[in-house]
Design a protein around this motif. Structure first.
Motif, PDB file in Angstrom:
ATOM      1  N   SER A 137      32.624  25.136  55.647  1.00 51.58           N
ATOM      2  CA  SER A 137      31.328  25.735  55.932  1.00 51.58           C
ATOM      3  C   SER A 137      31.401  27.237  55.693  1.00 51.58           C
ATOM      4  N   ASN A 138      31.265  28.062  56.737  1.00 52.51           N
ATOM      5  CA  ASN A 138      31.307  29.521  56.582  1.00 52.51           C
ATOM      6  C   ASN A 138      32.634  30.119  57.040  1.00 52.51           C
ATOM      7  N   PHE A 139      33.675  29.302  57.039  1.00 51.54           N
ATOM      8  CA  PHE A 139      34.981  29.761  57.515  1.00 51.54           C
ATOM      9  C   PHE A 139      36.079  29.352  56.531  1.00 51.54           C
ATOM     10  N   ILE A 140      37.186  30.071  56.584  1.00 49.78           N
ATOM     11  CA  ILE A 140      38.303  29.834  55.664  1.00 49.78           C
ATOM     12  C   ILE A 140      39.593  29.675  56.464  1.00 49.78           C
ATOM     13  N   GLU A 141      40.447  28.756  56.008  1.00 53.71           N
ATOM     14  CA  GLU A 141      41.810  28.673  56.522  1.00 53.71           C
ATOM     15  C   GLU A 141      42.762  29.028  55.390  1.00 53.71           C
ATOM     16  N   LEU A 142      43.547  30.082  55.586  1.00 52.92           N
ATOM     17  CA  LEU A 142      44.517  30.563  54.600  1.00 52.92           C
ATOM     18  C   LEU A 142      45.916  30.313  55.150  1.00 52.92           C
ATOM     19  N   GLN A 143      46.714  29.515  54.411  1.00 55.17           N
ATOM     20  CA  GLN A 143      48.056  29.163  54.873  1.00 55.17           C
ATOM     21  C   GLN A 143      49.115  29.643  53.896  1.00 55.17           C
ATOM     22  N   SER A 144      50.207  30.158  54.444  1.00 53.48           N
ATOM     23  CA  SER A 144      51.344  30.586  53.638  1.00 53.48           C
ATOM     24  C   SER A 144      52.585  29.834  54.101  1.00 53.48           C
ATOM     25  N   TYR A 145      53.355  29.314  53.148  1.00 58.25           N
ATOM     26  CA  TYR A 145      54.571  28.571  53.465  1.00 58.25           C
ATOM     27  C   TYR A 145      55.832  29.337  53.069  1.00 58.25           C
ATOM     28  N   SER A 146      55.686  30.566  52.603  1.00 60.60           N
ATOM     29  CA  SER A 146      56.823  31.396  52.225  1.00 60.60           C
ATOM     30  C   SER A 146      56.641  32.785  52.827  1.00 60.60           C
ATOM     31  N   SER A 147      57.709  33.300  53.457  1.00 56.85           N
ATOM     32  CA  SER A 147      57.648  34.629  54.058  1.00 56.85           C
ATOM     33  C   SER A 147      57.513  35.728  53.012  1.00 56.85           C
ATOM     34  N   VAL A 148      57.804  35.412  51.746  1.00 55.30           N
ATOM     35  CA  VAL A 148      57.697  36.401  50.672  1.00 55.30           C
ATOM     36  C   VAL A 148      56.276  36.953  50.595  1.00 55.30           C
ATOM     37  N   TRP A 149      55.278  36.069  50.782  1.00 54.71           N
ATOM     38  CA  TRP A 149      53.889  36.507  50.667  1.00 54.71           C
ATOM     39  C   TRP A 149      53.505  37.481  51.780  1.00 54.71           C
ATOM     40  N   GLN A 150      54.097  37.316  52.963  1.00 51.28           N
ATOM     41  CA  GLN A 150      53.816  38.276  54.031  1.00 51.28           C
ATOM     42  C   GLN A 150      54.538  39.601  53.784  1.00 51.28           C
ATOM     43  N   LYS A 151      55.811  39.520  53.380  1.00 50.49           N
ATOM     44  CA  LYS A 151      56.621  40.728  53.209  1.00 50.49           C
ATOM     45  C   LYS A 151      56.081  41.624  52.090  1.00 50.49           C
ATOM     46  N   THR A 152      55.508  41.019  51.061  1.00 48.39           N
ATOM     47  CA  THR A 152      54.993  41.812  49.938  1.00 48.39           C
ATOM     48  C   THR A 152      53.566  42.299  50.157  1.00 48.39           C
ATOM     49  N   GLY A 153      52.920  41.846  51.252  1.00 49.93           N
ATOM     50  CA  GLY A 153      51.555  42.270  51.535  1.00 49.93           C
ATOM     51  C   GLY A 153      50.491  41.493  50.784  1.00 49.93           C
ATOM     52  N   ILE A 154      50.914  40.524  49.965  1.00 52.24           N
ATOM     53  CA  ILE A 154      49.956  39.758  49.162  1.00 52.24           C
ATOM     54  C   ILE A 154      49.043  38.910  50.053  1.00 52.24           C
ATOM     55  N   LEU A 155      49.569  38.416  51.160  1.00 48.95           N
ATOM     56  CA  LEU A 155      48.757  37.571  52.043  1.00 48.95           C
ATOM     57  C   LEU A 155      47.582  38.365  52.608  1.00 48.95           C
ATOM     58  N   ASP A 156      47.823  39.598  53.007  1.00 50.03           N
ATOM     59  CA  ASP A 156      46.730  40.440  53.509  1.00 50.03           C
ATOM     60  C   ASP A 156      45.720  40.746  52.410  1.00 50.03           C
ATOM     61  N   THR A 157      46.230  40.967  51.196  1.00 47.74           N
ATOM     62  CA  THR A 157      45.332  41.219  50.060  1.00 47.74           C
ATOM     63  C   THR A 157      44.437  40.011  49.804  1.00 47.74           C
ATOM     64  N   LEU A 158      45.029  38.821  49.816  1.00 43.97           N
ATOM     65  CA  LEU A 158      44.255  37.586  49.604  1.00 43.97           C
ATOM     66  C   LEU A 158      43.228  37.399  50.706  1.00 43.97           C
ATOM     67  N   LYS A 159      43.617  37.693  51.947  1.00 43.68           N
ATOM     68  CA  LYS A 159      42.695  37.534  53.082  1.00 43.68           C
ATOM     69  C   LYS A 159      41.429  38.355  52.859  1.00 43.68           C
ATOM     70  N   THR A 160      41.608  39.575  52.388  1.00 46.38           N
ATOM     71  CA  THR A 160      40.465  40.454  52.151  1.00 46.38           C
ATOM     72  C   THR A 160      39.609  39.952  50.991  1.00 46.38           C
ATOM     73  N   ILE A 161      40.260  39.528  49.906  1.00 42.00           N
ATOM     74  CA  ILE A 161      39.531  39.130  48.702  1.00 42.00           C
ATOM     75  C   ILE A 161      38.718  37.858  48.940  1.00 42.00           C
ATOM     76  N   ILE A 162      39.343  36.826  49.495  1.00 45.15           N
ATOM     77  CA  ILE A 162      38.641  35.541  49.612  1.00 45.15           C
ATOM     78  C   ILE A 162      37.568  35.573  50.690  1.00 45.15           C
ATOM     79  N   SER A 163      37.668  36.493  51.643  1.00 45.89           N
ATOM     80  CA  SER A 163      36.650  36.561  52.699  1.00 45.89           C
ATOM     81  C   SER A 163      35.395  37.295  52.246  1.00 45.89           C
ATOM     82  N   THR A 164      35.439  37.928  51.069  1.00 45.34           N
ATOM     83  CA  THR A 164      34.276  38.674  50.573  1.00 45.34           C
ATOM     84  C   THR A 164      33.719  38.102  49.276  1.00 45.34           C
TER      85      THR A 164
END
Length: 423
Positions: A137-164
């Motif tokens: 509906s109007n909500f998103i679930e974003l899941q990461s299975y590798s710590s690499v995505w958190q350490k590189t900051g890509i997960l935060d970047t994706l969170k911002t992009i897909i929510s807008t």
């Protein structure tokens, strides 16, 4: 002599040159380029971990690999073209992913209606190995299975992009994103779950969100977004209420998704969406055939409340007819195809089957909370679920059993004393 492009690639920071072994493993197969390798190839990366830009000297093929020993397989190709995984890469891949799904919707292969649920990012297929993103509906679930995505900051970047992003398949409907749940899964650790509201900058979206939550009586009507976010206690309580029950739909069937911070799964499992409908379409009859059968046999399914003013004779006749009709319905249920939904969770597979097909269902799970959510799913679709949880099953169309699945299968299906068939 190296080509100019190859020379340029060699100057990319941390560029890793593939050994002949790696080049043959990934590029020298009859199936074309591979996108993953098993742990036996980890030594060939010479202790390189994380997002590793690579160059295959013989072929000139280049790209970026994700190397993480904590996931399986531990070597995955993020891209065979890019040399950096950054914000521009994320925006480009999300745009491609969304356009692909728009095209599927135009072909009638995917529902993108305002309340629908669908997968936006599906791991390697969308250029993000170890990441999934699902729209409810109007909500998103974003899941990461590798710590690499958190350490590189890509997960935060994706969170911002897909929510807008603009998820409006049709210009007739507005589909802004109100909130996002981020789950960071790591090996042998409890997942980290965080819920965020994404409606603090756009005034138009703020108004839609205020309407959304006031219509559902999560807050008193008339509050502004600024008044809400100024109260931290109210915000946390609102997160709990809003994310707990998100109403979505799958091919016309209404389902509730749980995106709260206390649960690990929404209960819908979008990666199994196609499998659910393939199996149901292959083995079950649509409900229209059931309705015709009931009409032909003149079975009264909906019972009318007996008028207390009727005389005793009329009342006795009505009760007699009601008993006969219940017997006929019981026989129909007994002769139905029965669907056994093991590890049923919120019973989404059962309710989809019950809503669209001629079937009786048995949902088995050891969590009473999840089975209650399953009953709620049935009720939202106008199906009155059975509340009796005893051992007798004949005549009950939709059952909910709180029980260990393996024990249930052993004693109910495999045992000769109480053998029950599902076909």
């Amino acid at each position: 002599m190296l080509e100019p492009l190859t020379n340029a690639l060699l100057r990319v920071p941390n560029m890793f040159l593939f050994s002949p072994v790696l080049e043959r493993a990934l590029l020298g197969t009859n199936r074309g380029r591979l996108f993953s390798l098993p742990k036996e190839f980890l030594p060939d990366f010479m202790n390189r971990r994380g997002l590793v830009p690579f160059l295959a000297p013989t072929s000139g093929q280049h790209g970026v690999a994700l190397v993480d020993e904590d996931i399986s397989p531990p070597i995955r190709i993020v891209s065979y073209n890019a040399t950096k995984i950054n914000e521009d890469y994320c925006k480009s891949r999300i745009t491609e992913s969304l356009q692909y799904r728009f095209n599927l919707a135009k072909e009638g292969k995917l529902s993108m209606r305002p309340n629908s649920a669908f997968r936006l990012i599906h791991d390697i297929a969308d250029g993000f190995p170890g990441i999934t993103a699902d729209i409810y509906s109007n909500f998103i679930e974003l899941q990461s299975y590798s710590s690499v995505w958190q350490k590189t900051g890509i997960l935060d970047t994706l969170k911002t992009i897909i929510s807008t992003q603009n998820y409006n398949f049709s210009n007739k409907h507005q589909r802004p994103i109100f909130g996002i749940r981020v789950i960071q899964r790591q090996k042998n650790q409890t997942p980290l779950i965080h819920n965020y509201f994404t409606v603090s900058s756009d005034t138009r979206i703020n108004k839609l969100f205020i309407k959304y939550i006031s219509d559902r009586e999560f807050i008193p009507a008339g509050l502004t977004w600024q008044e809400i976010i100024s109260d931290k206690f109210r915000v946390e309580k609102l997160k709990q209420e809003v994310f707990d029950t998100i109403i979505t739909e799958e091919q016309g069937v209404i389902l509730s998704a749980d995106l709260s911070a206390t649960t690990r799964n929404t209960g819908i499992f979008l990666d199994q969406k196609r499998n659910r409908h393939y199996i149901l379409e292959k083995y079950l009859k649509p409900k229209k055939e059931l309705e015709r059968k009931l009409e032909e046999e003149n079975v009264e399914v909906a019972q009318v409340e007996v008028d207390k003013k009727l005389n005793n004779n009329k009342t006795n006749n009505k009760k007699s007819n009601k008993k006969d009709n219940q017997g006929n319905v019981g026989n129909l249920v007994k002769n139905k195809v029965r669907l056994l939904n093991m590890f049923a969770h919120t019973c989404s597979w059962s309710v989809i089957a019950a809503t669209k097909y001629d079937v009786a269902t048995v949902s088995v799970d050891n969590s009473p909370e999840m089975l209650e959510k399953g009953r709620f799913n049935f009720e939202m679709n106008g199906i009155e679920p059975d509340t009796r949880l005893g051992e007798s099953w004949q005549g009950k169309q939709h059952e909910f059993l709180r029980e260990d699945v393996f024990s249930y299968v052993s004693k109910t299906i495999m045992s000769n004393k109480k053998k029950r068939s599902f076909k």
